[in-house]
Design a protein around this motif. Structure first.
Motif, PDB file in Angstrom:
ATOM      1  N   GLY A 186       0.962  -0.893  -0.301  1.00 58.47           N
ATOM      2  CA  GLY A 186      -0.585   0.076  -0.101  1.00 58.47           C
ATOM      3  C   GLY A 186       1.030   1.104  -0.289  1.00 58.47           C
ATOM      4  O   GLY A 186       2.106   1.090   0.446  1.00 58.47           O
ATOM      5  N   ILE A 187       0.437   2.459   0.507  1.00 63.24           N
ATOM      6  CA  ILE A 187       1.207   3.900  -0.507  1.00 63.24           C
ATOM      7  C   ILE A 187       1.962   3.774   1.550  1.00 63.24           C
ATOM      8  O   ILE A 187       0.763   3.691   2.610  1.00 63.24           O
ATOM      9  N   PRO A 188       2.886   3.848   1.462  1.00 60.11           N
ATOM     10  CA  PRO A 188       3.889   4.711   0.109  1.00 60.11           C
ATOM     11  C   PRO A 188       5.200   3.484   0.456  1.00 60.11           C
ATOM     12  O   PRO A 188       6.064   3.824  -1.019  1.00 60.11           O
ATOM     13  N   ILE A 189       4.307   1.877   0.611  1.00 58.35           N
ATOM     14  CA  ILE A 189       5.923   0.731  -0.045  1.00 58.35           C
ATOM     15  C   ILE A 189       5.368  -0.597  -1.095  1.00 58.35           C
ATOM     16  O   ILE A 189       5.739  -1.497  -1.173  1.00 58.35           O
ATOM     17  N   THR A 190       4.232  -0.025  -1.561  1.00 58.80           N
ATOM     18  CA  THR A 190       3.731  -0.871  -2.522  1.00 58.80           C
ATOM     19  C   THR A 190       5.006  -1.060  -3.619  1.00 58.80           C
ATOM     20  O   THR A 190       5.199  -2.408  -3.876  1.00 58.80           O
ATOM     21  N   ASP A 191       5.536  -0.287  -4.143  1.00 58.67           N
ATOM     22  CA  ASP A 191       6.821  -0.384  -5.119  1.00 58.67           C
ATOM     23  C   ASP A 191       7.616  -1.233  -4.702  1.00 58.67           C
ATOM     24  O   ASP A 191       8.362  -2.024  -4.942  1.00 58.67           O
TER      25      ASP A 191
END
Ligand code: ADP
Ligand code: TPW
Ligand code: MG
Length: 596
Positions: free
Chosen positions: A56-61
């Motif tokens: 999820g935001i901000p660690i999805t990527d």
């Protein structure tokens, strides 16, 4: 641990984001590296290859790119379960388990597990994304705004925040050192969203990364402390050794076994130290616990604290006249924490150092002619133990209808005996206490459970981590209430197709299924839907669900689960009258105490 990245996904990642470093492909050496990649590279550089988390935001990527870079990323349905998985991965592997969450609510969901790791001395790092510092600090209402660092501090062994990409290396290194060195614990690492997008020169960036040298340094005990301890032990007439999960964690298994055997002293394993020596070992005094503790004159604690699980080293359990009275025992305590001694009663001989060094020094100091304890003590313990084992055998041989905890756990006992490498996960009240006393363990670190807090909810997270880190069959014995705390993760177990067999001791409630609301309006607070079909939950995700009403049905379902290694949930119908209030700790329950 080696770099497990395969070229293909790594190239794919590099191609998908050409400006961003892949970290290892020399020919396509990128000019810049961003915060995401620095975090991944720093973890990999330190041999950390698995992340338990929820995107999820901000660690999805970060989750995507970690996977593309060859890391194992296990995505859960709730952060608490990912956190428990990370905590027990730390215990099982001596590497910090990584739990990755989003900001505020995700962070808070993971925080319980961070506290659990600290309390249990498990190395773990909770990494959470966070919102913009400027907005959070002025409380201007950012997306998922929270001062997470401040919230984490009281329950973490250490907590850090990284604001600049060129500090990622230091941040990860400090987190690893804090989690692993000395008494292990939970560490919080705060990574604000803006950090991930920062780019720095790739070459400069890679130089900022730190491969931690000797993260859990040996701590050699003082020779005089070892001599003091051995003098006291030698003087004992009725000695006992208590092995705790600190001993199990240390992976000094053969030396610990040698120490116990050379001493000839009866030993008691705390629940997660079961199997450090096989529970069937002739010196194992588990079945005579209530005789050994009050009877002992010298107690050697090896990686176990004198907390509530050992009645604080005093009171009736230890032969004291009343709840706070000293039983007269002298204590030796082997522990890495110099502050642990005297936390509850006087420790006459603290031996402070890492377990491996302490046990080696004690073994060396014992020499070749160590005298075994007096025969009178050994035969008294042996007699008590054999009497209790015979009584238990009688109870286990019964086959009542409906099935009760004993007749069901007799099956689990046989299955673990036949599969000693399987990992047993255990939580509940009666489902915990009966399993701990009935199911023998044969090898170290095969039993993982509710730990120091007696916490419910570790079950499915532990199953995932145990299966992933060891590749072994996992068997979870779960109270029906306990299971409910993490039950949705059966989807996770199915998604990763893990060899997990969950056995629910279904007695329709917390402790028992028989309570009623005296006003007749609602179900009692301790009861659930009668005869609930938990096995269908596993079927919903493609696993195997089985209803077992008898020990023989339970046995064949467990055997089949182990044979197939398929995710399996067995709903074992247990007599709803069979349990007792709070399992074995009724005495801590103020309401129950007042009952006539
Ligand atoms: P249990 O619940 O099994 O009784 P505890 O969690 O109470 O065990 O105690 C574990 C103890 O082991 C802690 O006091 C901790 O400091 C200690 N410990 C953990 N790891 C090590 C180690 N590597 N060497 C020595 N002691 C350790
Ligand atoms: C996070 C309190 C201790 S044991 C238990 C609860 C709710 C459940 C016991 O029922 P179960 O076992 O699992 O069905 P059994 O065999 O006796 O019927 N919340 C947390 N941790 C704890 N320990 C509790 C509540 C509790
Ligand atoms: Mg129950």
């Amino acid at each position: 641990m080696t770099d497990t990245a395969t070229k293909t996904p790594e190239r794919a990642a590099a191609e998908a984001t050409p400006k961003i470093g892949s970290g290892s492909d020399a020919q396509a050496q990128p000019q810049e590296i961003d915060g995401f990649q620095l975090v991944i590279d720093a973890l990999k550089l330190n041999g950390i290859d698995t992340i338990y988390g929820l995107p999820g935001i901000p660690i999805t990527d970060l989750t995507r790119r970690a996977q593309a870079n060859g890391m194992r990323v296990l995505a859960f349905r709730h952060e608490q379960n990912a956190g428990y998985a990370a905590s027990i991965a730390g215990f099982l592997t001596q590497k910090p388990g990584i739990c990755l969450t989003v900001s505020a609510p995700g962070f808070l969901n993971g925080l319980n597990a961070l506290a659990h790791a600290t309390v249990n001395c498990f190395p773990m790092i909770l990494i959470s994304g966070s919102s913009e510092r400027e907005i959070v600090d002025l409380q201007q209402g950012d997306y998922e705004e929270m001062d997470q660092l401040a919230v984490a501090k009281p329950v973490a062994k250490a907590a850090y925040r990284v604001l600049h990409a060129d500090d990622v290396g230091v941040g990860i290194a400090r987190a690893i050192r804090a989690a692993l060195s000395g008494r292990p614990g939970g560490v919080y690492l705060d990574l604000p969203a803006r950090l991930f997008a920062q780019s720095i020169d790739a070459e400069t960036g890679s130089k900022t990364l730190i491969k931690v040298v000797d993260p859990a340094p040996r701590q050699i005990p003082a020779p005089e402390a070892v001599t003091r301890a051995l003098d006291l032990l030698r003087s004992a007439k009725r000695p006992v050794i208590v092995l705790g999960k600190g001993a199990a964690y240390a992976q000094a298994d053969s030396d610990i076994r040698a120490l116990v055997e050379k001493s000839g002293i009866p030993y008691l394993p705390m629940s997660m130290a079961k199997g450090l020596l096989p529970d069937t070992h002739e010196q194992c005094a588990s079945a005579a616990r209530s005789f050994v503790l009050p009877g002992a004159d010298v107690v050697m604690l090896i990686g176990a604290r004198l907390n509530w699980l050992l009645s604080h080293g005093k009171g009736k359990t230890w032969g004291g006249k009343s709840a706070k009275d000293w039983g007269g025992q002298k204590f030796i305590q082997v522990d890495i924490s110099p502050q642990e001694a005297d936390s509850n009663v006087r420790i006459d001989a603290p031996v402070v150092g890492d377990m491996r060094s302490c046990v080696a020094a004690l073994l060396a100091g014992m020499g070749a002619n160590w005298a075994k304890p007096p025969g009178e003590w050994l035969s008294a313990v042996g007699e008590k133990k054999n009497g209790n084992i015979a009584k238990m055998a009688e109870t286990l041989a019964k086959n009542p209808s409906p099935m009760n905890f004993h007749s069901a756990l007799n099956v689990v006992r046989d299955i673990i005996k036949a599969n000693p490498d399987a990992i047993l996960v255990n939580e509940g009240a009666n489902a915990l206490d009966f399993t701990r006393s009935i199911v023998d363990m044969y090898k170290p670190r095969k039993r993982i459970d509710v730990g120091t807090w007696g916490i419910m909810g570790v079950g499915m997270g532990y199953c995932v981590a145990a299966a992933v880190t060891t590749g072994q069959q996992v068997i979870a014995v779960e109270g029906d209430s306990a299971f409910g705390f993490s039950g949705m993760e059966v989807e996770t177990i199915c998604r990763y197709n893990l060899p997990v067999c969950v056995v629910i001791m279904n007695n329709n409630g917390v402790y028992k299924g028989t309570d009623v609301d005296p006003t007749g309006r609602d179900p009692a607070p301790t009861v659930f839907v009668k005869s609930a079909r938990y096995e269908k939950l596993m079927e919903a995700f493609g696993g195997v669900g089985v209803m077992a009403a008898t020990p023989s049905e339970l046995r064949s379902a467990m055997e089949e689960a182990i044979r197939s290694r398929k995710p399996t949930l067995i709903n074992a119908a247990i007599d709803e009258r069979a349990g007792t209030e709070s399992g074995r700790i009724t005495s801590l329950n103020p309401a129950a105490k007042k009952k006539p």
